[in-house]
Design a protein around this motif. Structure first.
Motif, short mmCIF file in Angstrom:
data_model
loop_
_atom_site.label_atom_id
_atom_site.label_comp_id
_atom_site.label_asym_id
_atom_site.label_seq_id
_atom_site.Cartn_x
_atom_site.Cartn_y
_atom_site.Cartn_z
N LYS A 175 24.57 48.73 65.14
CA LYS A 175 23.65 49.48 65.99
C LYS A 175 22.58 50.08 65.10
O LYS A 175 22.81 50.34 63.92
N GLY A 176 21.42 50.32 65.71
CA GLY A 176 20.36 50.95 64.93
C GLY A 176 19.05 50.92 65.67
O GLY A 176 18.87 50.18 66.64
N LYS A 177 18.10 51.69 65.19
CA LYS A 177 16.79 51.81 65.81
C LYS A 177 16.06 50.49 65.78
O LYS A 177 15.93 49.86 64.73
N ASN A 178 15.60 50.05 66.93
CA ASN A 178 14.83 48.81 67.07
C ASN A 178 15.56 47.59 66.56
O ASN A 178 14.93 46.59 66.21
N GLU A 179 16.89 47.66 66.50
CA GLU A 179 17.72 46.57 65.99
C GLU A 179 17.33 46.17 64.57
O GLU A 179 17.46 45.02 64.16
N VAL A 180 16.88 47.17 63.80
CA VAL A 180 16.46 46.92 62.42
C VAL A 180 17.09 47.94 61.47
O VAL A 180 17.72 47.58 60.48
N ASP A 181 16.92 49.21 61.77
CA ASP A 181 17.44 50.28 60.91
C ASP A 181 18.89 50.55 61.26
O ASP A 181 19.20 51.27 62.21
N VAL A 182 19.79 49.97 60.49
CA VAL A 182 21.23 50.04 60.79
C VAL A 182 21.76 51.45 60.61
O VAL A 182 21.50 52.11 59.60
N SER A 183 22.51 51.92 61.61
CA SER A 183 23.12 53.25 61.52
C SER A 183 24.61 53.24 61.84
O SER A 183 25.30 54.23 61.61
N GLU A 184 25.11 52.11 62.36
CA GLU A 184 26.52 52.05 62.77
C GLU A 184 26.99 50.60 62.71
O GLU A 184 26.22 49.68 62.96
N VAL A 185 28.26 50.41 62.37
CA VAL A 185 28.83 49.07 62.29
C VAL A 185 30.18 49.05 62.99
O VAL A 185 30.93 50.03 62.96
N VAL A 186 30.48 47.94 63.65
CA VAL A 186 31.78 47.73 64.28
C VAL A 186 32.33 46.40 63.76
O VAL A 186 31.58 45.47 63.48
N LEU A 187 33.65 46.33 63.59
CA LEU A 187 34.29 45.18 62.97
C LEU A 187 34.81 44.21 64.02
O LEU A 187 35.28 44.62 65.08
N VAL A 188 34.75 42.92 63.71
CA VAL A 188 35.30 41.88 64.58
C VAL A 188 36.10 40.90 63.73
O VAL A 188 36.03 40.91 62.50
N ASP A 189 36.87 40.04 64.40
CA ASP A 189 37.58 38.92 63.79
C ASP A 189 38.66 39.37 62.80
O ASP A 189 38.47 39.39 61.59
N PHE A 190 39.83 39.68 63.35
CA PHE A 190 40.97 40.12 62.54
C PHE A 190 42.05 39.03 62.51
O PHE A 190 43.22 39.29 62.71
N GLN A 191 41.66 37.80 62.23
CA GLN A 191 42.59 36.67 62.30
C GLN A 191 43.35 36.39 61.02
O GLN A 191 44.39 35.73 61.04
N ILE A 192 42.84 36.83 59.87
CA ILE A 192 43.51 36.49 58.61
C ILE A 192 43.72 37.74 57.75
O ILE A 192 43.49 37.75 56.55
#
Length: 411
Positions: free
Chosen positions: A266-283
């Motif tokens: 997530k972030g302003k204008n989809e450029v300045d990142v302010s938050e991250v979420v994790l995906v893909d916990f398969q290995i």
């Protein structure tokens, strides 16, 4: 935009009956009638490998919900015959069993620990459905509807790096605490070095060869080239596997595939990142946190790594202190010790993943499956300026620290 060929058409069982089952699964919706739905690929070319993923936009009615719509992500095994399906069918790792375990029994508990420690951002997407029979399939909420997006740059900047490594620390700390409290099921051997036969994944082997060819042409790298010529692909893979599967100075449940495409932001204008979420916990992999750290570092400019590791460790300790962890806390020197013992992984990733992840995606138009048969399209990635800057900065350090000598002289 290019998509994986095995995601251009969903399996025939992904139909209105299946979607009704998904929407009714957790009991929040009853008597669902699917009025309409559209299925499309959920990821673009090269974003992932160990599954196929689709986005379903659904219009439906349900008890007390006469006219509703939603978007979900459906993740299942490849159904198209080919090398991808063959490899995933022959590995000992239970990809979907691991991911179901993580979403059912681990990630929610991690989120509770983090919330109690004052970390309130989303850790992972919400799983809304899972099944292993008759098909192995998981459905998630669509993070795009929550305004998350894929990473907007090729190379993380300092702000991106701090956020990415802080998030990893939060996740690692929560699993560390759960383990001290006796949580079961963490002793898993995953990660790329435990998936199966590396000889089948020829793009790794060929990539190591392209790397040697590159170094052989670089002025001032004659000593490194001479030593690399004595290091076989089999030897570096075996040494990496030994390190990864050895107990760490302290252990966590590594994500196992912690790279930029297994996150959303997530972030302003989809450029300045302010938050991250994790995906893909398969290995996921039980072992030293150095594994995830070095894995992610494959695309972090070498000069930024020391600061990133400090951010990571400070956040890790902060979570454990604020969550009242009863066990003795690790010290930074333990992490540095493990990172040093993982230096051969730095060389392996520099020679393979760094080229793949830091190269201009416009240059890489091949399906992953085709690279198993002919990896020559990857060669162009080993000549791009982004990649060359990593080699010029990191390889002399690995040479000076004796990493190449250790591999040359190892049995």
């Amino acid at each position: 935009m290019s998509f994986n060929t095995d995601e251009l058409e969903a399996p025939e069982w992904v139909n209105s009956n299946f979607l009704k089952e998904v929407l009714e699964y957790n009991g929040d919706l009853k008597n669902v009638t699917v009025k309409d739905y559209q299925i499309s690929p959920a990821t673009t070319l090269g974003d992932h490998f160990a599954s196929i993923m689709f986005r379903a936009n659904i219009t439906f009615s349900a008890q007390d919900h006469p006219n509703e719509s939603c978007s979900i992500i459906i993740k299942t095994l490849p159904v198209v015959d080919g090398i991808k399906k063959e490899i995933l069918g022959n590995t000992e790792i239970d990809f979907f069993g691991t991911e179901i375990f993580m979403y059912s029994e681990v990630l929610n508990e991690c989120a509770k620990i983090l919330k109690n420690a004052g970390y309130h951002e989303l850790l992972a997407a919400k799983m809304i459905y899972q099944s292993t029979e008759p098909h192995k399939v998981i459905a998630f909420e669509d993070l795009k509807k929550l305004e998350y997006f894929m990473f907007p740059r090729l190379i993380p900047n300092e702000n991106d790096t701090a956020i990415i490594f802080s998030k990893l620390a939060q996740y690692h700390a929560a699993t560390f605490k759960l383990a001290t409290e006796g949580h079961k099921g963490f002793n898993r051997k995953g990660g790329i070095f435990n998936i199966g036969d590396f000889n089948v994944m020829t793009f790794f082997r060929d990539g190591f060869g392209y790397f040697k060819e590159l170094v052989d042409t670089l002025p001032g790298f004659e000593e490194a080239s001479e030593k690399l010529s004595k290091i076989s692909f089999e030897k570096i893979v075996e040494k990496c596997k030994q390190s990864v599967n050895a107990p760490g100075s302290y252990n966590v449940l590594n994500h196992g595939d912690y790279h930029i495409k297994n996150m959303m932001f997530k972030g302003k204008n989809e450029v300045d990142v302010s938050e991250v979420v994790l995906v893909d916990f398969q290995i996921c992999h039980w072992g030293s946190p150095a594994f995830d750290l070095v894995y992610m570092s494959a695309i972090i400019p070498p000069g930024m790594r020391a600061k990133a590791y400090r951010v990571y460790f400070d956040t890790f300790i902060d979570v454990l202190k604020k969550s009242d962890c009863k066990e003795p806390l690790p010290v930074f020197e333990q992490l540095l010790q493990d990172l040093k013992s993982y230096r051969q992984l730095d060389l392996f990733f520099l020679s393979t993943f760094t080229a793949m992840f830091c190269g201009d995606p416009k240059q890489m138009t091949e399906q992953m499956e085709t690279l198993f048969e002919d990896s020559s399209p990857m060669k162009i990635l080993y000549r791009q300026d982004n990649y060359l800057s990593y080699v010029n900065e990191l390889l002399p350090v690995l040479l000076q620290e004796g990493v190449l000598d250790d591999l040359v002289n190892s049995d």
